[in-house]
Structure formats: structure tokens, C-alpha cells
Design a protein around this motif. Sequence first.
Motif, PDB file in Angstrom:
ATOM      1  N   VAL A 244     -17.935  11.918  27.689  1.00 52.58           N
ATOM      2  CA  VAL A 244     -18.747  11.499  26.544  1.00 52.58           C
ATOM      3  C   VAL A 244     -18.911   9.985  26.610  1.00 52.58           C
ATOM      4  O   VAL A 244     -17.925   9.257  26.739  1.00 52.58           O
ATOM      5  CB  VAL A 244     -18.090  11.869  25.191  1.00 52.58           C
ATOM      6  CG1 VAL A 244     -18.908  11.288  24.031  1.00 52.58           C
ATOM      7  CG2 VAL A 244     -17.948  13.365  25.034  1.00 52.58           C
ATOM      8  N   VAL A 245     -20.151   9.511  26.551  1.00 55.77           N
ATOM      9  CA  VAL A 245     -20.402   8.075  26.480  1.00 55.77           C
ATOM     10  C   VAL A 245     -21.423   7.824  25.374  1.00 55.77           C
ATOM     11  O   VAL A 245     -22.531   8.366  25.417  1.00 55.77           O
ATOM     12  CB  VAL A 245     -20.943   7.504  27.810  1.00 55.77           C
ATOM     13  CG1 VAL A 245     -21.223   6.005  27.671  1.00 55.77           C
ATOM     14  CG2 VAL A 245     -19.963   7.749  28.940  1.00 55.77           C
ATOM     15  N   VAL A 246     -21.034   7.020  24.385  1.00 58.32           N
ATOM     16  CA  VAL A 246     -21.955   6.579  23.337  1.00 58.32           C
ATOM     17  C   VAL A 246     -22.067   5.065  23.455  1.00 58.32           C
ATOM     18  O   VAL A 246     -21.060   4.356  23.389  1.00 58.32           O
ATOM     19  CB  VAL A 246     -21.456   6.968  21.931  1.00 58.32           C
ATOM     20  CG1 VAL A 246     -22.430   6.458  20.868  1.00 58.32           C
ATOM     21  CG2 VAL A 246     -21.299   8.480  21.819  1.00 58.32           C
ATOM     22  N   THR A 247     -23.283   4.574  23.649  1.00 59.64           N
ATOM     23  CA  THR A 247     -23.511   3.138  23.823  1.00 59.64           C
ATOM     24  C   THR A 247     -24.731   2.710  23.026  1.00 59.64           C
ATOM     25  O   THR A 247     -25.776   3.373  23.087  1.00 59.64           O
ATOM     26  CB  THR A 247     -23.736   2.794  25.306  1.00 59.64           C
ATOM     27  OG1 THR A 247     -22.601   3.177  26.063  1.00 59.64           O
ATOM     28  CG2 THR A 247     -23.980   1.302  25.491  1.00 59.64           C
ATOM     29  N   PHE A 248     -24.584   1.613  22.296  1.00 61.74           N
ATOM     30  CA  PHE A 248     -25.720   1.000  21.609  1.00 61.74           C
ATOM     31  C   PHE A 248     -26.132  -0.245  22.383  1.00 61.74           C
ATOM     32  O   PHE A 248     -25.315  -1.128  22.653  1.00 61.74           O
ATOM     33  CB  PHE A 248     -25.354   0.638  20.167  1.00 61.74           C
ATOM     34  CG  PHE A 248     -25.300   1.823  19.258  1.00 61.74           C
ATOM     35  CD1 PHE A 248     -26.415   2.206  18.520  1.00 61.74           C
ATOM     36  CD2 PHE A 248     -24.154   2.588  19.166  1.00 61.74           C
ATOM     37  CE1 PHE A 248     -26.376   3.327  17.703  1.00 61.74           C
ATOM     38  CE2 PHE A 248     -24.098   3.705  18.348  1.00 61.74           C
ATOM     39  CZ  PHE A 248     -25.215   4.073  17.612  1.00 61.74           C
ATOM     40  N   GLY A 249     -27.394  -0.286  22.756  1.00 62.51           N
ATOM     41  CA  GLY A 249     -27.899  -1.396  23.554  1.00 62.51           C
ATOM     42  C   GLY A 249     -28.899  -2.268  22.845  1.00 62.51           C
ATOM     43  O   GLY A 249     -29.391  -3.246  23.425  1.00 62.51           O
ATOM     44  N   MET A 250     -29.216  -1.956  21.573  1.00 62.40           N
ATOM     45  CA  MET A 250     -30.200  -2.743  20.843  1.00 62.40           C
ATOM     46  C   MET A 250     -29.790  -2.896  19.386  1.00 62.40           C
ATOM     47  O   MET A 250     -29.469  -1.909  18.724  1.00 62.40           O
ATOM     48  CB  MET A 250     -31.583  -2.099  20.930  1.00 62.40           C
ATOM     49  CG  MET A 250     -32.723  -2.989  20.439  1.00 62.40           C
ATOM     50  SD  MET A 250     -32.983  -2.915  18.652  1.00 62.40           S
ATOM     51  CE  MET A 250     -33.794  -1.346  18.492  1.00 62.40           C
ATOM     52  N   ILE A 251     -29.774  -4.130  18.905  1.00 62.09           N
ATOM     53  CA  ILE A 251     -29.591  -4.439  17.486  1.00 62.09           C
ATOM     54  C   ILE A 251     -30.705  -5.405  17.100  1.00 62.09           C
ATOM     55  O   ILE A 251     -30.888  -6.431  17.753  1.00 62.09           O
ATOM     56  CB  ILE A 251     -28.223  -5.082  17.190  1.00 62.09           C
ATOM     57  CG1 ILE A 251     -27.081  -4.196  17.682  1.00 62.09           C
ATOM     58  CG2 ILE A 251     -28.074  -5.363  15.707  1.00 62.09           C
ATOM     59  CD1 ILE A 251     -25.705  -4.817  17.494  1.00 62.09           C
ATOM     60  N   GLU A 252     -31.424  -5.085  16.045  1.00 64.11           N
ATOM     61  CA  GLU A 252     -32.559  -5.915  15.636  1.00 64.11           C
ATOM     62  C   GLU A 252     -32.528  -6.075  14.126  1.00 64.11           C
ATOM     63  O   GLU A 252     -32.494  -5.086  13.384  1.00 64.11           O
ATOM     64  CB  GLU A 252     -33.865  -5.243  16.075  1.00 64.11           C
ATOM     65  CG  GLU A 252     -35.121  -5.962  15.668  1.00 64.11           C
ATOM     66  CD  GLU A 252     -36.344  -5.159  16.045  1.00 64.11           C
ATOM     67  OE1 GLU A 252     -36.844  -5.351  17.167  1.00 64.11           O
ATOM     68  OE2 GLU A 252     -36.781  -4.319  15.226  1.00 64.11           O
ATOM     69  N   GLY A 253     -32.516  -7.322  13.660  1.00 65.31           N
ATOM     70  CA  GLY A 253     -32.524  -7.545  12.222  1.00 65.31           C
ATOM     71  C   GLY A 253     -32.491  -9.017  11.873  1.00 65.31           C
ATOM     72  O   GLY A 253     -31.741  -9.791  12.472  1.00 65.31           O
ATOM     73  N   GLY A 254     -33.307  -9.419  10.904  1.00 69.77           N
ATOM     74  CA  GLY A 254     -33.305 -10.793  10.440  1.00 69.77           C
ATOM     75  C   GLY A 254     -34.100 -11.726  11.319  1.00 69.77           C
ATOM     76  O   GLY A 254     -34.213 -11.532  12.529  1.00 69.77           O
ATOM     77  N   LYS A 255     -34.663 -12.780  10.649  1.00 68.93           N
ATOM     78  CA  LYS A 255     -35.440 -13.789  11.377  1.00 68.93           C
ATOM     79  C   LYS A 255     -35.032 -15.210  11.002  1.00 68.93           C
ATOM     80  O   LYS A 255     -35.408 -16.162  11.687  1.00 68.93           O
ATOM     81  CB  LYS A 255     -36.937 -13.607  11.098  1.00 68.93           C
ATOM     82  CG  LYS A 255     -37.509 -12.301  11.628  1.00 68.93           C
ATOM     83  CD  LYS A 255     -38.999 -12.206  11.370  1.00 68.93           C
ATOM     84  CE  LYS A 255     -39.559 -10.901  11.933  1.00 68.93           C
ATOM     85  NZ  LYS A 255     -41.019 -10.767  11.666  1.00 68.93           N
ATOM     86  N   ASN A 256     -34.284 -15.343   9.925  1.00 71.04           N
ATOM     87  CA  ASN A 256     -33.906 -16.668   9.442  1.00 71.04           C
ATOM     88  C   ASN A 256     -32.399 -16.738   9.245  1.00 71.04           C
ATOM     89  O   ASN A 256     -31.787 -15.784   8.732  1.00 71.04           O
ATOM     90  CB  ASN A 256     -34.612 -16.985   8.120  1.00 71.04           C
ATOM     91  CG  ASN A 256     -36.117 -16.939   8.247  1.00 71.04           C
ATOM     92  OD1 ASN A 256     -36.726 -17.793   8.873  1.00 71.04           O
ATOM     93  ND2 ASN A 256     -36.728 -15.908   7.671  1.00 71.04           N
ATOM     94  N   PRO A 257     -31.769 -17.879   9.600  1.00 68.74           N
ATOM     95  CA  PRO A 257     -30.314 -17.967   9.488  1.00 68.74           C
ATOM     96  C   PRO A 257     -29.791 -18.016   8.055  1.00 68.74           C
ATOM     97  O   PRO A 257     -28.612 -17.759   7.831  1.00 68.74           O
ATOM     98  CB  PRO A 257     -29.979 -19.258  10.244  1.00 68.74           C
ATOM     99  CG  PRO A 257     -31.222 -20.087  10.161  1.00 68.74           C
ATOM    100  CD  PRO A 257     -32.339 -19.102  10.209  1.00 68.74           C
TER     101      PRO A 257
END
Length: 409
Positions: A244-257
Motif C-alpha cells: 500500500v502506498v498513499v502519496t500526496f504530491g500537490m498542495i495548492e492554497g493561498g496567494k498572499n502571506p
Amino acid sequence: MGKTLGGLDAEIETIDREVEQHLDLLREVRRYLHMHPEPSGGEFQTTLYIAHQLREHGIDHRVVESERGIIAGQLGASNEPLIAIRADTDALSIIDEKSVPYRSRHDGVMHACGHDAHSTMVLGATLALNALSRGLDRPLPWRAIFQPAEETALGANEMVASGAVDSVGKILALHVDPTFQVGRVGIRRGALTAQCCGVEIEIWGKGGHAARPHDSIDPIVVASQLLSLIYQTVPRRNDSREPVVVTFGMIEGGKNPNVIPERVRLAGTIRTTQRETTERIKNQILAICRGLSEASGAGIDVDFPMGPDAVVNDPDLTDQCEEVIVDLLGPGAAEHIPQPSMGGEDFSAYLREVPGCLMRLGVADGRHRAEPLHSPRFDIDERALALGAKLLARAVVTLAHQDARGATP
């Protein structure tokens, strides 16, 4: 009077001779394809180029409706089941970092998974089988498939829908493998690759000012907790002996610090070797998402787009292919792969229709460090091109002989 299917040794000699006569062409074709890669879904010029080669050598073929795939050899219905050989033609969105004359001329696109070599080897086998067929007094039951979009797991299904496996009884394919040296072939009975399933998660919070997180529901915090929970929970709730392999390769969120965003998106994959395991993992992820949503107040939407099924090689056909490998390359050339790869391969779409075998062809030269698949520096030892073409064509005629003997009353 032409030769009959009784002369297997003579037919193998013909195949080897034809492949040897086309060594320069095979190298030229592979390098042309390597210099002119096209990504999944855009293989139009690649298809035209391969069709041109087939036409130049008088080989019957049909370009499918999408104009991105080709069926060659016996095209219509057959009195006996055909033996198909398959190549994939698409490239990857990777910058080619090699310093060779045949490096990619298309910026940001590269044959980093060897599909240029696969297409060349199936073309070489096709030339040999076509030449052999002209000298026989009965049709040789074979077909070649050049498919698009393997990397997106869509091309094999497209080709099946276009009739690629109509009248086909068996299907074979090779995939280059830089972990094996030239002259070695990896084989495995049963599961060879993983079943792949996508995981797409959208977390909806409440945006606000970075200075006042108490007025917000921060989806970035929820995303970090979710990833941690999945990575901790899945390995502890599933048998460690089961792949079993579960991998997350993308995180996207926010544009301003200084702004807490409204939304964060995560994307990854689940890889197992059994559908029941995949369903169990999906249910575990859903349960984690429901609990975290209730605890945090954030909305969490989950989708599981299905990828390719596991490639499960037919045991008997794999044994027959091993005999062909040994006959071509000698004792010990067939390397038994102990565990399935957790990569995906849409060759499995053909295996829903007919039994088949996917083999791993060694392409490392043994002198230099071999770059892995999908590396921006990936390359092959081109001596493998002739070996792959011979192996596929020899397998077709050997299986045809065995089928003919089995059909004799």
C-alpha cells in the motif's frame, strides 16, 4: 511453395535477419521520436511519423478515429485468435537535460519513460513479422498496436474502444527498465504493477486576516492535520505485508502571506495490488475527513478518480515468454521480479479483454550509472532496440506455433 508454420527455427532465423537488416533504421526512428516528443493527448505528429514508416514498408495499418493511435498487421476478423504486440507513444512534461545530439527539441517535453524505444521495438517487430508473413502459405496471426496517452491512463481504453483487440487472443508488451542491463529481461507471473487511484481533496474554510486567525477557519491548518492523519493512520490500519502506498504530491492554497485563504486543494494517489484494498483505503480516508471536518468546522470534499488497474500477467503466457527470452538471450537472462512495482500501467485495460504479459527489458549499458525512469537525464543503451524487436516477433511466432499445435485434432 512458401514455408508453413511447421518451420519455427527457419521463421526465427528470418525474424532475426530482418531485424538485423534494419538496425540503422531502428536507431534513426528512436532518435527521431526522442527529438520530437509529444505529450499525452497530443501525439498527432508521432502517429503520422509511425504511419509513414508502416506505409513505406507496405504494412497494412489503420489510424484510429482520434488520429493518435495505429492498428497494424491483420486488421479485419480472423479465423484464429491474433497475437498482439503493443507500444505506447506519448512523452512526459519534463525538460531534457541530456547533452546528446538527439535530445528533445520540444521545450519541456521529453521521452523520459522510454516510449520512443517501445514504439521503435514494436515497429522493428512489425517489419520482421510482415516480411515473414509474405513467405508463408497461410496468414500469420499477429497485430501491432501503437497507443497514445499511457501516462494519463487513457490511451489503452481508447484503443480497445477503437477495436484494437477485436479478434485478439493474447497480447504482449515490453517496458524498458534501467535497473536491468541490456540482455536481461524482468518477468513476473501475476501482479506486476499496482492498481492506481487518484485522491483529490478540497478543504473549504473561512478566509480572513493573518493577524486574526480566531475569526477564520484556516484550511491550511486543516490540510496539514489531514495529511498527518492519513500518513499516520493508513500504515497502522493495514497489514504491513500487503503493498500500500498513499502519496500526496500537490498542495495548492493561498496567494498572499498575510491572508488566510478560503480554500486548499490536495491531490495524490493510492497504490495497491488489489481492488478490495483500494476500497478499504478510500473508506479510511473518508472517515478521517469526516472526523476532521466535524472537529475543525471546515468543509472537506473528496473525490477518487480511478486510474489503471493492476497489470496481472497471465501465468501460462509468462512461462511461454520466459522460454522465448532464454532461447534468444541464453540461460539466466530472464530475471524473476520478486515484488510488484507500485507504479501504474494502462496495459491493464487490454488485460480486461484478453490474457497478456508485460515484460521489463533491460536498457542499462553496465558502464555508467543508469538514470531512473522519469529522470530528465534518462536514456537507453540502443543495443536494446534490436533485442526488444526480436523478442516480441519471436514470441508471436512461437505462440502461433503452440496455438496451432493445440488446435490440431
